[in-house]
Scaffold this motif. Structure first.
Motif, short mmCIF file in Angstrom:
data_model
loop_
_atom_site.label_atom_id
_atom_site.label_comp_id
_atom_site.label_asym_id
_atom_site.label_seq_id
_atom_site.Cartn_x
_atom_site.Cartn_y
_atom_site.Cartn_z
N LEU A 185 -6.63 8.69 2.72
CA LEU A 185 -5.33 8.06 2.96
C LEU A 185 -4.56 7.95 1.64
N LEU A 186 -5.28 7.54 0.60
CA LEU A 186 -4.67 7.42 -0.73
C LEU A 186 -4.07 8.76 -1.14
N ASP A 187 -4.82 9.84 -0.84
CA ASP A 187 -4.39 11.18 -1.23
C ASP A 187 -3.17 11.62 -0.43
N ARG A 188 -3.19 11.44 0.90
CA ARG A 188 -2.07 11.87 1.72
C ARG A 188 -0.81 11.05 1.44
N LEU A 189 -1.00 9.76 1.10
CA LEU A 189 0.15 8.89 0.88
C LEU A 189 0.87 9.21 -0.43
N ARG A 190 0.23 10.04 -1.27
CA ARG A 190 0.87 10.35 -2.54
C ARG A 190 2.17 11.12 -2.34
N GLU A 191 2.27 11.78 -1.16
CA GLU A 191 3.45 12.62 -0.93
C GLU A 191 4.65 11.83 -0.41
N VAL A 192 4.45 10.55 -0.05
CA VAL A 192 5.57 9.77 0.49
C VAL A 192 5.97 8.68 -0.52
N GLY A 193 7.12 8.04 -0.25
CA GLY A 193 7.65 7.04 -1.17
C GLY A 193 6.82 5.78 -1.21
N ARG A 194 7.07 4.96 -2.22
CA ARG A 194 6.27 3.75 -2.42
C ARG A 194 6.43 2.77 -1.24
N GLY A 195 7.66 2.72 -0.67
CA GLY A 195 7.90 1.83 0.46
C GLY A 195 6.97 2.14 1.62
N TRP A 196 6.86 3.41 1.97
CA TRP A 196 5.99 3.82 3.06
C TRP A 196 4.53 3.54 2.74
N GLN A 197 4.16 3.77 1.47
CA GLN A 197 2.77 3.51 1.07
C GLN A 197 2.40 2.07 1.37
N VAL A 198 3.29 1.15 0.95
CA VAL A 198 3.02 -0.27 1.18
C VAL A 198 2.92 -0.56 2.67
N VAL A 199 3.87 0.02 3.45
CA VAL A 199 3.88 -0.23 4.90
C VAL A 199 2.56 0.19 5.53
N VAL A 200 2.10 1.41 5.19
CA VAL A 200 0.88 1.93 5.81
C VAL A 200 -0.33 1.07 5.42
N TRP A 201 -0.44 0.73 4.12
CA TRP A 201 -1.60 -0.05 3.68
C TRP A 201 -1.58 -1.45 4.31
N VAL A 202 -0.39 -2.05 4.40
CA VAL A 202 -0.30 -3.38 5.01
C VAL A 202 -0.70 -3.29 6.48
N ALA A 203 -0.24 -2.22 7.16
CA ALA A 203 -0.58 -2.06 8.58
C ALA A 203 -2.08 -1.92 8.77
N VAL A 204 -2.72 -1.07 7.92
CA VAL A 204 -4.16 -0.84 8.05
C VAL A 204 -4.94 -2.12 7.76
N THR A 205 -4.60 -2.79 6.62
CA THR A 205 -5.32 -4.03 6.27
C THR A 205 -5.07 -5.09 7.33
N GLY A 206 -3.84 -5.14 7.82
CA GLY A 206 -3.51 -6.14 8.84
C GLY A 206 -4.32 -5.92 10.11
N ALA A 207 -4.45 -4.65 10.52
CA ALA A 207 -5.19 -4.35 11.76
C ALA A 207 -6.66 -4.75 11.61
N VAL A 208 -7.29 -4.33 10.49
CA VAL A 208 -8.71 -4.65 10.28
C VAL A 208 -8.88 -6.15 10.07
N GLY A 209 -8.01 -6.74 9.22
CA GLY A 209 -8.11 -8.17 8.93
C GLY A 209 -7.86 -9.01 10.18
N GLY A 210 -6.86 -8.62 10.99
CA GLY A 210 -6.55 -9.35 12.20
C GLY A 210 -7.73 -9.35 13.17
N TYR A 211 -8.36 -8.18 13.32
CA TYR A 211 -9.51 -8.06 14.19
C TYR A 211 -10.65 -8.94 13.68
N ALA A 212 -10.78 -9.00 12.34
CA ALA A 212 -11.84 -9.84 11.74
C ALA A 212 -11.57 -11.31 12.01
N VAL A 213 -10.30 -11.74 11.82
CA VAL A 213 -9.95 -13.14 12.04
C VAL A 213 -10.16 -13.52 13.50
N ALA A 214 -9.86 -12.55 14.41
CA ALA A 214 -10.03 -12.82 15.84
C ALA A 214 -11.51 -12.87 16.23
#
Lengths: 373, 235
Positions: free
Chosen positions: A115-144
């Motif tokens: 993911l780190l490698d593929r995200l290198r081709e997109v802007g920083r804004g998108w990078q943050v969005v994708v990482w937040v989404a992924v961490t949020g999904a895993v973290g949310g499932y953990a909290v639940a």
């Protein structure tokens, strides 16, 4: 459309496929101390998954699809583990534990790097969005409570209070070390830079100290600190002694001083002499030049140094648990002593997570500073 | 000179400590066994050094190979991934790497060795890439102009010019290894950390001091020797 580099993707996918086919995905253990039986559910399914991921690296494949697929795998892997865990745990005794195996960790790491490698081709804004989404999904499932069947999470719930206390002790050690190192190191660096004398000697002594292994330095401080505590009982009453936080912070500050002094000097040197001269010409005092010219201009270099110090201190503070300073290292060494793998893993994951988080934090501040500059 | 003093200290300690029991008796009168005798200090030093040297050698081989691969035209696209691994890897504390290796490999020297290798690769890899990247383009063109093949250019031109940074990476890797091997005694490796850990567990400060003095002298000796080697290479 720019052609994405194929080699790293193929290599990471190969690592993932090999891990899927050969390494155990999980272990099922009868209790927290016994070692478990390796489990490899649907190895062909996982291997096929990596094949599919490799296909998304096809030069003509749309970039968004590839990023979405990899992000999905990062979320799906722990979900899959949790799902398998509930089937293994159904009907088993209450002490049964399901531990993530080397296969799971390798695949997760490979997917993260992908993911780190593929995200290198997109802007920083998108990078943050994708990482937040992924961490949020895993973290949310953990909290639940989705991962409550996994051994590390169980260990966390069982030792919740001790863990929170260890985390705060660890943070306290690190914050204290960082502030003291900055308070001592920055003026030391400033003085050395201004007088242009003793730089070699100072850095030499500090580098010498950094060479001494952490365990040895911690251990050597026990004697002198115990002596001080018996000599001045007032200090002893404050918790000052041969073991505990006092020698730990002392040693950690000694290790932190080299980078702080070095990067302070580096930051001061990064300020052009013209800027200083101009400020002096405007009638600024030496103090004003320092605060209004040198600090803002040299700040990024110092901040980069602090990032190194912070990450280094978080790791070294773990060793301080051996001389009774507490912190997350206590979980690691106590767990090793008891043979409780989950406890070791809990401490280790927390230390790594903390280091990564602090590193990210400094990167963020550094990026903000650079944007403003 | 930088290696001589610590090396002399190490030898003196190794020769003198076995006969220093009366001194430690005087220093810690309450201890019944103030001198570590389970394993001889020489044996501990040798096994500590063997662990560090073998791990650093393997780490250097892997780091060099990966660094060279990532700077060749065919492997260029790997460079960002390699850099990312190095950056993320550096945030993993050595203790953490050691602790992760234990459940996979059990107790003893094996997890320590693996942790030393894994952690030792990063500095060598980073410095190899940095060193090879900093080779001036003029030197490369000159080599090409003289008809050097790719291998000959790498071995005769690029590696010698990058030797300084690479040696710095190996030195850092070895120093970290000496420190991590010390902690490795907590997971059952026989190193100079053994007296320290046993002393800490058994409340025997004399053991702790003996181990700490020896491991400090060993670290400074290794650092001094590699600094000398680096100066020799840089010349």
């Amino acid at each position: 459309m720019s052609r994405a580099p194929l080699l790293p993707v193929l290599m990471l996918c190969a690592i993932g496929a090999i891990a899927a086919a050969t390494l155990p995905f999980a272990h099922v253990a009868p209790n927290r101390l016994l070692s478990g039986i390796a489990q490899r559910p649907h190895p062909w399914l996982f291997a096929a998954l990596w094949g599919a991921l490799a296909v998304t690296a096809w030069p003509r494949a749309p970039r968004g699809l590839a990023i979405g697929c990899v992000a999905l795998v990062i979320v799906a892997l722990p979900w899959c583990l949790a799902h398998e865990a509930t089937t293994w745990l159904a009907g088993a005794r209450a002490t049964t534990r399901v531990q993530a195996g080397a296969g799971f960790w390798t695949m997760w790491l490979a997917a993260g790097l992908l993911l780190l490698d593929r995200l290198r081709e997109v802007g920083r804004g998108w990078q943050v969005v994708v990482w937040v989404a992924v961490t949020g999904a895993v973290g949310g499932y953990a909290v639940a409570g989705g991962f409550d069947g996994i051994a590390v999470v169980r260990e966390f719930h069982a030792q919740h209070d001790a863990f929170v206390e260890a985390l705060f002790t660890h943070l306290r050690l690190c914050v204290l070390t960082l502030s003291l190192a900055l308070l001592i190191g920055a003026p030391l660096g400033l003085r050395t830079w201004r007088t242009r004398r003793g730089e070699g000697v100072l850095l030499g002594v500090l580098a010498f100290l950094q060479t001494v292994p952490s365990l040895a330095l911690f251990a050597l401080l026990i004697g002198p600190f115990a002596w001080i505590a018996t000599r001045w009982p007032v200090l002893g009453a404050w918790g000052f002694g041969g073991t505990g936080a006092a020698p730990a912070v002392f040693a950690l500050v000694l290790y932190a001083l080299l980078p702080v002094v070095r990067y302070t000097i580096g930051g001061l040197e990064a300020v052009p002499a013209d800027a200083r001269d101009a400020a002096r010409g405007l009638g600024m005092s030496r103090w004003q030049v320092l605060v209004r010219v040198q600090l803002p201009l040299g700040w990024p270099v110092l901040l980069a140094g602090l990032r190194i110090v912070a990450v280094q201190t978080i790791g070294l503070a773990a060793v301080a648990a051996l001389i009774g300073a507490g912190g997350l290292g206590r979980f690691v060494f106590l767990g090793i002593g008891q043979g409780a793998t989950d406890m070791v893993l809990l401490g280790t994951l927390a230390i790594i997570g903390l280091a990564l988080l602090v590193d990210l934090l400094f990167q963020g501040v550094l990026a903000l500073t650079e944007r403003r500059a | 000179m930088r290696a001589l003093l610590p090396a002399a200290t190490l030898v003196l300690l190794l020769l003198g400590l076995p006969h220093a029991a009366p001194w430690f008796h005087a220093g810690w009168p309450s201890l019944s066994h103030p001198l570590y005798v389970r394993t001889s200090f020489v044996a501990l030093t040798v096994s500590h050094l063997l662990l560090v040297v073998s791990a650093t050698a393997l780490a250097t081989a892997i780091g060099l190979a990966l660094g060279i691969l990532a700077t060749r035209p065919a492997g260029r696209s790997l460079l960002p991934t390699v850099r990312a691994v190095a950056v993320v890897g550096q945030t993993f504390p050595p203790v953490a790497v050691l602790a992760i290796a234990v459940p996979l490999l059990g107790f003893g020297a094996a997890p320590t060795f693996v942790a030393l290798v894994l952690y030792g690769v990063l500095p060598v890899l980073g410095q190899t890439v940095a060193g090879l990247d900093a080779v001036p383009a003029a030197a490369l063109h000159a080599a090409d102009g003289m008809g050097y093949g790719r291998w000959r250019r790498l071995i005769d031109v690029e590696l010698p010019l990058a030797a300084g940074p690479i040696m710095a990476g190996i030195r850092l890797s070895a120093i970290v290894s000496v420190g991590t091997a010390t902690i490795g005694s907590a997971v059952g490796a026989t190193t100079l950390g053994s007296p320290i850990v046993e002393g800490l567990v058994g409340n025997n400060t004399a053991y702790v001091v003996q181990g700490a003095l020896l491991v400090g002298a060993l670290a400074l000796t290794v650092d001094g020797l590699l600094a000398m080697a680096a100066r020799g290479v840089g010349r």
